[in-house]
Motif scaffolding. Structure first.
Motif, PDB file in Angstrom:
ATOM      1  N   THR B 143       0.820  -1.214   0.000  1.00 11.01           N
ATOM      2  CA  THR B 143       0.000   0.000   0.000  1.00 11.01           C
ATOM      3  C   THR B 143       0.856   1.267   0.000  1.00 11.01           C
ATOM      4  O   THR B 143       0.625   2.189  -0.772  1.00 11.01           O
ATOM      5  N   GLU B 144       1.851   1.306   0.862  1.00  7.84           N
ATOM      6  CA  GLU B 144       2.681   2.506   0.963  1.00  7.84           C
ATOM      7  C   GLU B 144       3.413   2.787  -0.353  1.00  7.84           C
ATOM      8  O   GLU B 144       3.465   3.930  -0.816  1.00  7.84           O
ATOM      9  N   GLN B 145       3.955   1.745  -0.948  1.00  2.00           N
ATOM     10  CA  GLN B 145       4.659   1.908  -2.231  1.00  2.00           C
ATOM     11  C   GLN B 145       3.700   2.386  -3.317  1.00  2.00           C
ATOM     12  O   GLN B 145       4.019   3.278  -4.105  1.00  2.00           O
ATOM     13  N   THR B 146       2.513   1.779  -3.340  1.00  2.00           N
ATOM     14  CA  THR B 146       1.529   2.153  -4.359  1.00  2.00           C
ATOM     15  C   THR B 146       1.142   3.618  -4.231  1.00  2.00           C
ATOM     16  O   THR B 146       1.085   4.350  -5.220  1.00  2.00           O
ATOM     17  N   ILE B 147       0.909   4.064  -3.005  1.00  2.00           N
ATOM     18  CA  ILE B 147       0.461   5.446  -2.806  1.00  2.00           C
ATOM     19  C   ILE B 147       1.578   6.426  -3.156  1.00  2.00           C
ATOM     20  O   ILE B 147       1.338   7.469  -3.764  1.00  2.00           O
ATOM     21  N   LEU B 148       2.789   6.071  -2.809  1.00  2.00           N
ATOM     22  CA  LEU B 148       3.911   6.954  -3.142  1.00  2.00           C
ATOM     23  C   LEU B 148       4.052   7.110  -4.665  1.00  2.00           C
ATOM     24  O   LEU B 148       4.173   8.221  -5.184  1.00  2.00           O
ATOM     25  N   LEU B 149       4.010   5.997  -5.371  1.00  2.00           N
ATOM     26  CA  LEU B 149       4.109   6.051  -6.833  1.00  2.00           C
ATOM     27  C   LEU B 149       2.924   6.796  -7.416  1.00  2.00           C
ATOM     28  O   LEU B 149       3.047   7.543  -8.386  1.00  2.00           O
ATOM     29  N   ASN B 150       1.761   6.610  -6.808  1.00  2.00           N
ATOM     30  CA  ASN B 150       0.567   7.274  -7.302  1.00  2.00           C
ATOM     31  C   ASN B 150       0.654   8.788  -7.151  1.00  2.00           C
ATOM     32  O   ASN B 150       0.245   9.543  -8.029  1.00  2.00           O
ATOM     33  N   LEU B 151       1.205   9.231  -6.048  1.00  2.00           N
ATOM     34  CA  LEU B 151       1.335  10.672  -5.851  1.00  2.00           C
ATOM     35  C   LEU B 151       2.298  11.257  -6.890  1.00  2.00           C
ATOM     36  O   LEU B 151       2.074  12.355  -7.415  1.00  2.00           O
ATOM     37  N   THR B 152       3.359  10.517  -7.159  1.00  2.00           N
ATOM     38  CA  THR B 152       4.293  10.944  -8.202  1.00  2.00           C
ATOM     39  C   THR B 152       3.573  11.076  -9.539  1.00  2.00           C
ATOM     40  O   THR B 152       3.735  12.073 -10.251  1.00  2.00           O
ATOM     41  N   PHE B 154       0.414  11.527 -10.034  1.00  2.00           N
ATOM     42  CA  PHE B 154      -0.535  12.640  -9.932  1.00  2.00           C
ATOM     43  C   PHE B 154       0.173  13.971 -10.232  1.00  2.00           C
ATOM     44  O   PHE B 154      -0.284  14.764 -11.058  1.00  2.00           O
ATOM     45  N   HIS B 155       1.304  14.181  -9.599  1.00  6.33           N
ATOM     46  CA  HIS B 155       2.056  15.425  -9.825  1.00  6.33           C
ATOM     47  C   HIS B 155       2.581  15.520 -11.253  1.00  6.33           C
ATOM     48  O   HIS B 155       2.503  16.571 -11.882  1.00  6.33           O
ATOM     49  N   ASN B 156       3.144  14.422 -11.745  1.00  9.32           N
ATOM     50  CA  ASN B 156       3.646  14.419 -13.115  1.00  9.32           C
ATOM     51  C   ASN B 156       2.546  14.752 -14.114  1.00  9.32           C
ATOM     52  O   ASN B 156       2.768  15.480 -15.079  1.00  9.32           O
ATOM     53  N   THR B 157       1.374  14.183 -13.888  1.00  2.08           N
ATOM     54  CA  THR B 157       0.287  14.388 -14.841  1.00  2.08           C
ATOM     55  C   THR B 157      -0.207  15.830 -14.781  1.00  2.08           C
ATOM     56  O   THR B 157      -0.453  16.461 -15.812  1.00  2.08           O
ATOM     57  N   LYS B 183      -7.716   9.511 -15.633  1.00  4.52           N
ATOM     58  CA  LYS B 183      -7.349   8.137 -16.005  1.00  4.52           C
ATOM     59  C   LYS B 183      -5.997   7.771 -15.399  1.00  4.52           C
ATOM     60  O   LYS B 183      -5.831   6.710 -14.802  1.00  4.52           O
ATOM     61  N   MET B 184      -5.019   8.665 -15.555  1.00  8.23           N
ATOM     62  CA  MET B 184      -3.684   8.366 -15.067  1.00  8.23           C
ATOM     63  C   MET B 184      -3.636   8.323 -13.534  1.00  8.23           C
ATOM     64  O   MET B 184      -2.993   7.465 -12.949  1.00  8.23           O
ATOM     65  N   THR B 185      -4.306   9.271 -12.894  1.00  8.98           N
ATOM     66  CA  THR B 185      -4.267   9.345 -11.430  1.00  8.98           C
ATOM     67  C   THR B 185      -4.871   8.094 -10.799  1.00  8.98           C
ATOM     68  O   THR B 185      -4.281   7.481  -9.910  1.00  8.98           O
ATOM     69  N   TYR B 186      -6.054   7.701 -11.267  1.00  7.54           N
ATOM     70  CA  TYR B 186      -6.741   6.614 -10.574  1.00  7.54           C
ATOM     71  C   TYR B 186      -6.307   5.238 -11.049  1.00  7.54           C
ATOM     72  O   TYR B 186      -6.476   4.259 -10.323  1.00  7.54           O
ATOM     73  N   PHE B 187      -5.706   5.168 -12.212  1.00  8.11           N
ATOM     74  CA  PHE B 187      -5.105   3.898 -12.620  1.00  8.11           C
ATOM     75  C   PHE B 187      -4.051   3.484 -11.584  1.00  8.11           C
ATOM     76  O   PHE B 187      -3.933   2.313 -11.232  1.00  8.11           O
TER      77      PHE B 187
END
Lengths: 233, 233
Positions: B143-152, B154-157, B183-187
């Motif tokens: 979970t922690e890894q997924t959320i960290l990558l997801n925030l990245t 989100f910011h990149n997008t 699409k990118m954020t929630y994927f």
């Protein structure tokens, strides 16, 4: 003739410096000294350090791309071709900290805009087009829009995995970041890549073989420091 | 008391300048002049311009985040809460070119590293955790890894859509870029968002209402230029 060789000297000097010192720490002064040129010539041939970086990256990506043509037929299996390309880029980043630093530092917003601007004439466009014939990312985006956004995501994700490895070296395994790169890249072309994807495995093995058998991939510094690689354009 | 107010003056001056002049064109000299402070004080309280930018962004995202709490219950419908947040950020970017410029310019690699480093203590973490209870991005990431990558991602997008709007103002409609952001954020949290998603529509309407009814969202410059917003930390 003379014009050619000054541009070439600047290009090759910059390429070597970007690799050895890093993109950020290389100044135009370093480049002129190494190339035995002056700032006016850099300005004349390349406009700025950013443009040189864009051309080095563009050449690097293209060389890698074409090295796969001896192993996979792009028309028969465009997805395997593309997977193999992505695997190879990521492997080279992970194998050589200087390559990783160069990609991480040089992919600034401006350089990315240049790279993405050149997209329509590139093989990255045509292969994505082939993949998109079988898949769809979004109903409300046409092929050109989808590919442009996808290339942006590809570059951003490459930068992110490089940045995460630098900031948090113990938080992720290379395998995890590789999967992240694949999932994000191919989602943008309408594919949901699974960790257990057979083609991913196949591309990985193929990529390892290509790296082993291709001199400039096998020793990553070759591309950056040997003078025989000439400008593609 | 005196210490507090010097830090506050620097923070508020920087915030206003980032908005009016842009992040890139604001120098620490501009900030010291406006804040009636000196470089030593910036160094002492914030270390650098990047750290001020990180705090402004962090405060901005948090203020937006909390403004939604009056409208949606985060525990009852975390996805609607999160969608509404994303809609609101994107709308504010699209409505105010100065907000867009600030987000685009200030989200450098270093600032993103700061933001993502503060993630674990933030509401962005807990809401993503709630969403991930029902979904999964990848089996090989926790979970922690997924959320960290997801925030990245989100910011990149966010950066990408801002950059594309600047480079190619006629290539995409705001609606298309908004869908891309979703699409990118929630994927990255394991969801495949469709253009026809009902909740997306609901979040959009809600976000419009929240912007209309919340003074600092309704007039985006308020957050940046009014002195009453204090440091959260």
């Amino acid at each position: 003739m003379i014009k050619q060789s000054a541009a070439d000297r600047i290009y090759h000097s910059a390429k070597g410096l970007f690799y050895e010192r890093g993109y950020k720490k290389t100044t135009t002064r370093h480049i002129t000294r190494e190339a035995d040129a002056n700032l006016g010539l850099i300005k004349y041939y390349f406009d700025s350090k950013k443009v040189i970086a864009y051309r080095v990256l563009d050449d690097y990506f293209h060389e890698i791309y074409y090295s796969i043509a001896n192993y996979v037929n792009e028309d028969e299996d465009p997805l395997l071709y593309s997977y193999t390309f992505t695997h190879t880029i990521v492997s080279l980043m992970f194998q050589d900290p200087k390559v990783e630093r160069f990609i991480l530092e040089s992919l600034t917003n401006e350089v990315m805009d240049h790279l993405e601007g050149a997209l329509l004439k590139s093989p990255f466009y045509t292969i994505s087009e082939k993949i998109l014939k079988e898949h769809s990312f979004s109903e409300i985006l046409d092929t050109e829009q989808t590919i442009l956004l996808n290339l942006t995501a590809f570059h951003n994700t490459l930068k992110s995995i490089g940045s995460i490895r630098r900031q948090r070296p113990d938080s992720f395994t290379p395998f995890q970041l590789r999967i992240y790169q694949f999932k994000m890249t191919y989602f943008g072309l309408g594919l949901i890549v699974s960790e257990k994807d057979q083609k991913l495995e196949e591309a990985y093995e193929l990529s390892n073989r290509i790296i082993k058998e291709t001199p400039f991939l096998n020793a990553p510094e070759t591309f950056f420091t040997s003078p025989q690689n000439s400008l593609r354009w």
